[in-house]
Enzyme design. Structure first.
Site, PDB file in Angstrom:
ATOM      1  CE  LYS A   1      -3.711  -2.584   2.073  1.00  0.00           C
ATOM      2  NZ  LYS A   1      -4.377  -3.111   3.260  1.00  0.00           N
TER       3      LYS A   1
ATOM      4  CD  GLN B   1      -3.277  -4.701   6.389  1.00  0.00           C
ATOM      5  OE1 GLN B   1      -3.145  -3.758   5.625  1.00  0.00           O
ATOM      6  NE2 GLN B   1      -3.951  -5.790   6.051  1.00  0.00           N
TER       7      GLN B   1
ATOM      8  CG  ASP C   1     -10.030  -0.764   4.554  1.00  0.00           C
ATOM      9  OD1 ASP C   1      -9.799  -1.108   3.376  1.00  0.00           O
ATOM     10  OD2 ASP C   1      -9.366  -1.174   5.530  1.00  0.00           O
TER      11      ASP C   1
END
Ligand code: NAP
Length: 291
Positions: free
Chosen positions: A49, A93, A116
């Site tokens: 990422k 994460q 997200d």
């Protein structure tokens, strides 16, 4: 049969975002990447990422708290990032260490920074077809792949295998939207579905997201189907250095000859997830600047 190349489509999206960011004056978009502990898979996901963000010109703020961080401390960290006007998106994460309530942590992220797309408000906006919200990256990536592969869902029967909040349900909500390229008739299947093959055989477009290696076999699809294989499964393979190979939820060798189009694993939906995270981050930046 045509293979839908997720690496190529993801690269196109990255190039488009790079051009957009290069054309913006002043501060660049910024994503906070929070990784708790030293789980090797999480390290590698966050690195990917960070690298993609750098390629686009998005600033990454890396925050790596120790595995001993408490729920309250993690929430306080998120509060600080929520309040920081120079942070556009926040990514925590997964998985988080045992003892930390992941759902509570994801909900703590301000909805307007939830790149997200896991926040309740963003799921609600998806259901309402409110485009100011953020859609979870994998289902958003599925729709982008279909559109760029020129597969219109309008009037088609889309069968989604799996009803998770991060893939199956949002994918179904996107396919049924009142949009020219969507407008599908959708069936969602899950572990309690009766006579699954009878349903999957009706699919014009089959989205498989169940996490069961090579579950969908040739007898479960009709000729001419478009298959999107979301599954990422490790199966033992003594011929590989790692001792395993990655496979999807679809038995590619027998199903692919029947398909009009199909995504491979790896190289299909996987690369799209990071690209869509970046797309969400640039959108959050745009909306942050406009607010
Ligand atoms: P999940 O949360 O475990 O959900 C799996 C879903 O599949 C559940 O709804 C489950 O039904 C259903 N299911 C399980 N066995 C089934 C069966 N035999 N028949 C019909 N339905 C069945 O998984 P997920 O997070 O959605 O992920 C699904 C797969 O996609 C995994 O392989 C994951 O690694 C992969 N994935 C890939 C990406 C990517 O970037 N490529 C991103 C996310 C996930 P119940 O609800 O009844 O339990």
């Amino acid at each position: 049969m045509e293979i839908i190349d997720g690496n190529q489509v993801a690269a196109e999206i990255v190039a488009e975002l790079k051009a957009e960011v290069a054309g913006t004056a002043g501060r660049k978009p910024c994503i906070a990447l929070v990784r708790v502990g030293d789980d090797p898979a999480s390290i590698s996901y966050v690195k990917k990422k960070e690298k993609t963000a750098a390629d686009i010109g998005i600033e990454s703020r890396l925050i790596f708290p120790p595995v001993t961080i408490t729920q309250d401390e993690l929430c306080a960290l998120i509060d600080t990032l929520n309040a920081d006007a120079t942070v556009d998106g926040i990514l925590v994460q997964s998985p988080l260490p045992k003892g930390i309530n992941e759902v509570a942590v994801f909900r703590r992220i301000a909805a307007e920074k939830d790149v997200d797309g896991f926040h309740t408000l963003n799921l609600g906006k998806l259901a309402q077809e409110d485009e100011t919200g953020f859609v979870a990256c994998t289902p958003a990536g599925i729709m982008e792949l279909l559109q760029r592969a020129k597969v219109s869902l309008s009037g088609k029967h889309v069968v989604v295998l799996g009803r998770s909040l991060i893939v199956g349900k949002p994918a179904a909500l996107l396919a049924v939207q009142r949009k020219q390229w969507a407008n599908a008739t959708v069936t969602i299947c899950h572990s309690q579905t009766k006579d699954l093959p009878a349903i999957t055989r009706q699919a014009d477009v089959l989205i498989a997201a169940i996490g069961k290696a090579e579950f969908v076999t040739a007898d479960m699809v009709k000729p001419g189907v478009v298959v999107i294989d979301v599954g990422v499964n490790r199966v033992p393979d003594a011929t590989k250095k790692t001792g395993y190979r990655l496979t999807g939820d679809v038995h590619f060798p027998s199903v692919s000859p029947l398909c009009a189009k199909i995504t491979p694993v790896p190289g299909g939906v996987g690369p799209m997830t990071v690209a869509m995270l970046m797309k969400n981050t640039v959108k959050a930046f745009r909306q942050n600047r406009a607010s």
